[in-house]
Scaffold this active site. Structure first.
Site, PDB file in Angstrom:
ATOM      1  CE  LYS A 206      -3.073   3.137   0.682  1.00  0.00           C
ATOM      2  NZ  LYS A 206      -3.932   3.618  -0.382  1.00  0.00           N
ATOM      3  CB  CYS A 260      -2.927   9.275   0.565  1.00  0.00           C
ATOM      4  SG  CYS A 260      -4.516   8.803   1.282  1.00  0.00           S
TER       5      CYS A 260
HETATM    6  N1  LIG Z   1      -9.251   9.154   2.194  1.00  0.00           N
HETATM    7  C1  LIG Z   1      -8.588   8.430   1.331  1.00  0.00           C
HETATM    8  O1  LIG Z   1      -8.524   8.761   0.163  1.00  0.00           O
HETATM    9  C2  LIG Z   1      -7.896   7.163   1.755  1.00  0.00           C
HETATM   10  C3  LIG Z   1      -7.591   6.216   0.787  1.00  0.00           C
HETATM   11  C4  LIG Z   1      -6.952   5.039   1.169  1.00  0.00           C
HETATM   12  C5  LIG Z   1      -6.637   4.826   2.511  1.00  0.00           C
HETATM   13  N2  LIG Z   1      -6.950   5.774   3.428  1.00  0.00           N
HETATM   14  C6  LIG Z   1      -6.633   5.476   4.839  1.00  0.00           C
HETATM   15  O2  LIG Z   1      -7.850   5.039   5.464  1.00  0.00           O
HETATM   16  C7  LIG Z   1      -7.877   5.461   6.848  1.00  0.00           C
HETATM   17  C8  LIG Z   1      -9.120   6.297   7.093  1.00  0.00           C
HETATM   18  O3  LIG Z   1      -9.044   7.449   6.279  1.00  0.00           O
HETATM   19  P1  LIG Z   1     -10.307   8.413   6.084  1.00  0.00           P
HETATM   20  O4  LIG Z   1      -9.949   9.326   4.972  1.00  0.00           O
HETATM   21  O5  LIG Z   1     -11.551   7.637   6.009  1.00  0.00           O
HETATM   22  O6  LIG Z   1     -10.266   9.198   7.480  1.00  0.00           O
HETATM   23  P2  LIG Z   1     -11.386  10.155   8.082  1.00  0.00           P
HETATM   24  O7  LIG Z   1     -10.690  11.057   9.006  1.00  0.00           O
HETATM   25  O8  LIG Z   1     -12.237  10.689   6.979  1.00  0.00           O
HETATM   26  O9  LIG Z   1     -12.342   9.167   8.921  1.00  0.00           O
HETATM   27  C9  LIG Z   1     -11.934   8.405  10.015  1.00  0.00           C
HETATM   28  C10 LIG Z   1     -13.101   8.286  11.004  1.00  0.00           C
HETATM   29  O10 LIG Z   1     -12.727   7.399  12.072  1.00  0.00           O
HETATM   30  C11 LIG Z   1     -13.345   7.863  13.266  1.00  0.00           C
HETATM   31  N3  LIG Z   1     -12.677   7.247  14.405  1.00  0.00           N
HETATM   32  C12 LIG Z   1     -11.518   7.613  15.045  1.00  0.00           C
HETATM   33  N4  LIG Z   1     -11.231   6.737  16.003  1.00  0.00           N
HETATM   34  C13 LIG Z   1     -12.209   5.793  15.999  1.00  0.00           C
HETATM   35  C14 LIG Z   1     -12.438   4.639  16.760  1.00  0.00           C
HETATM   36  N5  LIG Z   1     -11.595   4.243  17.729  1.00  0.00           N
HETATM   37  N6  LIG Z   1     -13.554   3.909  16.519  1.00  0.00           N
HETATM   38  C15 LIG Z   1     -14.424   4.296  15.559  1.00  0.00           C
HETATM   39  N7  LIG Z   1     -14.246   5.401  14.809  1.00  0.00           N
HETATM   40  C16 LIG Z   1     -13.154   6.130  15.018  1.00  0.00           C
HETATM   41  C17 LIG Z   1     -13.219   9.361  13.159  1.00  0.00           C
HETATM   42  O11 LIG Z   1     -14.153  10.005  14.003  1.00  0.00           O
HETATM   43  C18 LIG Z   1     -13.485   9.600  11.674  1.00  0.00           C
HETATM   44  O12 LIG Z   1     -14.856   9.880  11.419  1.00  0.00           O
HETATM   45  C19 LIG Z   1      -6.548   6.210   7.057  1.00  0.00           C
HETATM   46  O13 LIG Z   1      -5.585   5.306   7.531  1.00  0.00           O
HETATM   47  C20 LIG Z   1      -6.185   6.674   5.656  1.00  0.00           C
HETATM   48  O14 LIG Z   1      -4.813   6.897   5.516  1.00  0.00           O
HETATM   49  C21 LIG Z   1      -7.588   6.914   3.093  1.00  0.00           C
HETATM   50  C1  LIG Z   2      -1.246   5.370  -5.931  1.00  0.00           C
HETATM   51  C2  LIG Z   2      -2.437   6.298  -5.985  1.00  0.00           C
HETATM   52  O1  LIG Z   2      -2.878   6.617  -7.051  1.00  0.00           O
HETATM   53  N1  LIG Z   2      -2.979   6.713  -4.790  1.00  0.00           N
HETATM   54  C3  LIG Z   2      -4.178   7.530  -4.734  1.00  0.00           C
HETATM   55  C4  LIG Z   2      -3.945   8.706  -3.779  1.00  0.00           C
HETATM   56  O2  LIG Z   2      -5.056   9.574  -3.909  1.00  0.00           O
HETATM   57  P1  LIG Z   2      -4.817  11.179  -3.995  1.00  0.00           P
HETATM   58  O3  LIG Z   2      -6.116  11.849  -4.220  1.00  0.00           O
HETATM   59  O4  LIG Z   2      -4.031  11.620  -2.816  1.00  0.00           O
HETATM   60  O5  LIG Z   2      -3.880  11.195  -5.298  1.00  0.00           O
HETATM   61  P2  LIG Z   2      -3.619  12.187  -6.496  1.00  0.00           P
HETATM   62  O6  LIG Z   2      -4.809  12.353  -7.363  1.00  0.00           O
HETATM   63  O7  LIG Z   2      -2.386  11.697  -7.149  1.00  0.00           O
HETATM   64  O8  LIG Z   2      -3.338  13.599  -5.817  1.00  0.00           O
HETATM   65  C5  LIG Z   2      -2.316  13.802  -4.879  1.00  0.00           C
HETATM   66  C6  LIG Z   2      -1.644  15.155  -5.096  1.00  0.00           C
HETATM   67  O9  LIG Z   2      -0.696  15.034  -6.172  1.00  0.00           O
HETATM   68  C7  LIG Z   2      -0.889  16.074  -7.122  1.00  0.00           C
HETATM   69  N2  LIG Z   2      -0.522  15.558  -8.440  1.00  0.00           N
HETATM   70  C8  LIG Z   2      -1.145  14.446  -8.923  1.00  0.00           C
HETATM   71  C9  LIG Z   2      -0.826  13.929 -10.159  1.00  0.00           C
HETATM   72  C10 LIG Z   2       0.187  14.558 -10.925  1.00  0.00           C
HETATM   73  O10 LIG Z   2       0.519  14.150 -12.057  1.00  0.00           O
HETATM   74  N3  LIG Z   2       0.811  15.664 -10.405  1.00  0.00           N
HETATM   75  C11 LIG Z   2       0.473  16.179  -9.182  1.00  0.00           C
HETATM   76  O11 LIG Z   2       1.056  17.184  -8.754  1.00  0.00           O
HETATM   77  C12 LIG Z   2      -2.398  16.385  -6.990  1.00  0.00           C
HETATM   78  O12 LIG Z   2      -2.695  17.674  -7.468  1.00  0.00           O
HETATM   79  C13 LIG Z   2      -2.601  16.285  -5.491  1.00  0.00           C
HETATM   80  O13 LIG Z   2      -2.203  17.448  -4.809  1.00  0.00           O
HETATM   81  O14 LIG Z   2      -3.857   8.253  -2.443  1.00  0.00           O
HETATM   82  C14 LIG Z   2      -5.074   7.617  -1.967  1.00  0.00           C
HETATM   83  C15 LIG Z   2      -4.921   7.355  -0.475  1.00  0.00           C
HETATM   84  O15 LIG Z   2      -4.014   6.347  -0.197  1.00  0.00           O
HETATM   85  C16 LIG Z   2      -5.283   6.339  -2.788  1.00  0.00           C
HETATM   86  O16 LIG Z   2      -6.462   5.687  -2.335  1.00  0.00           O
HETATM   87  C17 LIG Z   2      -5.397   6.729  -4.276  1.00  0.00           C
HETATM   88  O17 LIG Z   2      -5.504   5.562  -5.063  1.00  0.00           O
END
Ligand SMILES: NC(=O)c1ccc[n+]([C@@H]2O[C@H](COP(=O)([O-])OP(=O)(O)OC[C@H]3O[C@@H](n4cnc5c(N)ncnc54)[C@H](O)[C@@H]3O)[C@@H](O)[C@H]2O)c1
Ligand SMILES: CC(=O)N[C@@H]1[C@@H](OP(=O)(O)OP(=O)(O)OC[C@H]2O[C@@H](n3ccc(=O)[nH]c3=O)[C@H](O)[C@@H]2O)O[C@H](CO)[C@@H](O)[C@@H]1O
Length: 429
Positions: A206, A260
């Site tokens: 990841k 992220c």
């Molecule tokens: N947002 C993304 O794009 C993304 C993508 C891939 C992975 N992730 C990962 O997934 C995880 C969650 O991210 P997110 O964006 O959903 O975060 P978020 O902050 O949007 O949501 C997390 C939620 O968990 C709740 N929470 C905290 N402690 C808790 C507990 N003990 N029990 C139950 N609920 C609790 C919070 O109140 C919050 O509403 C992180 O590790 C993040 O890095 C996020």
């Molecule tokens: C491997 C991968 O794809 N992971 C994704 C990523 O999601 P993300 O929304 O954070 O990713 P991006 O859309 O890349 O944006 C990030 C920043 O990079 C800037 N950017 C982007 C492209 C580029 O050519 N030049 C740039 O400058 C853009 O403006 C922005 O600020 O992490 C999530 C959580 O783990 C994943 O779930 C999700 O799959």
């Protein structure tokens, strides 16, 4: 298909999508979040998201029986989707929410239940942090209960499509855990389920995916600086370079935001000193907002007495998330502010005047202004987020509002010919 009871812990962006995925596909899902506000909003069927598709997907799940509960409940499967922020001062992942949720799950466990961690974590967290907490229940992972790691990879802005179609990595604590988790995820529509040798490998993969993207963008940003020294347009150069079958360089920009990409690469350094390349890429990307400000000052002279409109405080186009936003970092750099909300810094009156504008963001802390107010009388505009609304701006309208026709298109979304013809100095990275 057999309906299984699933309890999802954490109903933020990932948790509510995950809970909805299982509920919309016939499972009996209970969602729990420690935040009352999050639970109340979801109970009212009003998820806090700006993506229409995701919103209707969550609403559909709530309508079809996703239960939002004030208490976590015993379940055949517990899925943990809590935050894992990066603690800058400690230089490590803050695993407090993962530990808390694991404690909660531990108190609910029954023999044969299965626990899945989806939060992004440093490698070995499932085995060395979550497993010992679950053991406190008297039930051993790998013997009495199942445990594993399944990272989420959906892209903000395209959440539902990717939730349903991305391949998944699954790393089980042992082979029985892997089989039990496979059973759950194979019953919902996703891409293929790729089994890792163990949970640590899945956690590592990841992070590798996000670090790869960060390093690739850093390469594009580094090229942008070199290209300027040669009077080469970096985007033209990258497009030409990418015509090679084995070259695929991403785009330069004002910095890498979100929670992220700017964070996950650091998790790789939790137990390794061999992250030089990854750390350097982070530094390159972190310097980009400063580079934008330097270029602006080259164009306008000292910024002290200037008014600058920042178009876009979301971290990327068409989303409302401002975490690690390049636009905000540019704003902070301009006024030398430390706080999260740069336009509200108390001592900024003597410095550059900032106008922040973002049609997607509703956060009142940023003192956001409507587009025409932000541009009216400003000395320059910096387009820092590729929202569709900004790409559609007309040079005539912007020109009639700005004091000086200077615009920094950091994401190359404007038609340079049209803007130059309208008398603009159009800056690009
Ligand atoms: N947002 C993304 O794009 C993304 C993508 C891939 C992975 N992730 C990962 O997934 C995880 C969650 O991210 P997110 O964006 O959903 O975060 P978020 O902050 O949007 O949501 C997390 C939620 O968990 C709740 N929470 C905290 N402690 C808790 C507990 N003990 N029990 C139950 N609920 C609790 C919070 O109140 C919050 O509403 C992180 O590790 C993040 O890095 C996020
Ligand atoms: C491997 C991968 O794809 N992971 C994704 C990523 O999601 P993300 O929304 O954070 O990713 P991006 O859309 O890349 O944006 C990030 C920043 O990079 C800037 N950017 C982007 C492209 C580029 O050519 N030049 C740039 O400058 C853009 O403006 C922005 O600020 O992490 C999530 C959580 O783990 C994943 O779930 C999700 O799959």
């Amino acid at each position: 298909m057999l309906s299984m009871r699933v309890c999802v812990h954490g109903l933020g962006y990932i948790g509510m999508a995950t809970a909805s995925l299982f509920a919309n596909n016939g499972h009996d899902v209970v969602g729990f979040d420690t935040d009352d506000r999050v639970r109340s909003q979801l109970k009212r069927g009003e998820p806090d998201v700006s993506e229409d598709q995701l919103e209707s997907y969550v609403r559909a799940a709530i309508d079809s029986g996703l239960t939002i509960s004030d208490e976590p409940v015993p379940a055949a499967y517990h899925i943990i989707c809590v935050p894992t922020p990066y603690d800058k001062s400690a230089g490590s992942a803050d695993l407090r929410y993962v530990k808390e949720a694991s404690q909660t799950v531990s108190s609910l466990l029954r023999p044969n239940d299965v626990v899945v961690l989806e939060s992004t974590v440093p490698p070995s967290t499932t085995a060395t942090v979550v497993a010992p907490i679950l053991s406190q229940s008297g039930l051993e992972p790998g013997e009495d209960i199942g445990l594993g790691y399944v990272p989420e990879t959906m892209l903000p802005g395209n959440a539902i499509t990717e939730l349903r179609s991305n391949d998944r990595i699954l790393g089980g604590y042992d082979s029985a855990s892997t089989a039990a988790i496979k059973n759950l995820y194979e019953a919902v529509p996703t891409g293929s389920l790729n089994v890792a040798p163990d949970a640590t490998t899945a956690e590592f993969v990841k992070l590798v995916q996000n670090a790869f993207r960060d390093v690739n963008i850093a390469y594009a940003n580094a090229l942008a600086l070199i290209a300027r020294d040669y009077g080469v347009n970096v985007r033209d150069a990258i497009e030409l370079a990418n015509s090679h079958p084995r070259v695929d360089i991403l785009n330069p920009g004002p910095g890498v935001g979100g929670h992220c990409l700017p964070v996950d690469p650091f998790f790789l350094g939790a137990n390794s000193d061999n992250t030089d390349l990854i750390d350097t890429a982070r530094q390159v990307n972190q310097r980009m907002p400063h580079y934008v400000v330097d270029r602006l000052a080259e164009e306008l002279g000292p910024l002290d007495d200037k008014t600058i409109a920042i178009l876009g405080v979301a971290y990327k186009g068409n989303v409302d998330d401002t975490r690690n936003s390049p636009g905000l970092e540019i704003a902070r750099t301009i006024v030398g502010a430390e706080s999260e909300a740069p336009s509200l810094e108390p001592d900024r009156q003597d410095t550059t005047s900032l106008r922040l504008c973002d049609p997607y963001v509703s956060n009142s802390r940023y003192d956001l202004e409507p587009l025409s107010d932000a541009l009216d009388g400003a000395d320059a505009a910096v387009l820092a987020t590729a929202h569709d609304e900004f790409a559609d701006l007309s040079p005539e309208r912007v020109g009639s509002l700005l004091d000086t026709r200077v615009i920094f298109d950091t994401l190359d979304v404007l038609d340079s010919e049209a803007w130059t013809e309208a008398g603009f100095d159009l800056l690009r990275i």
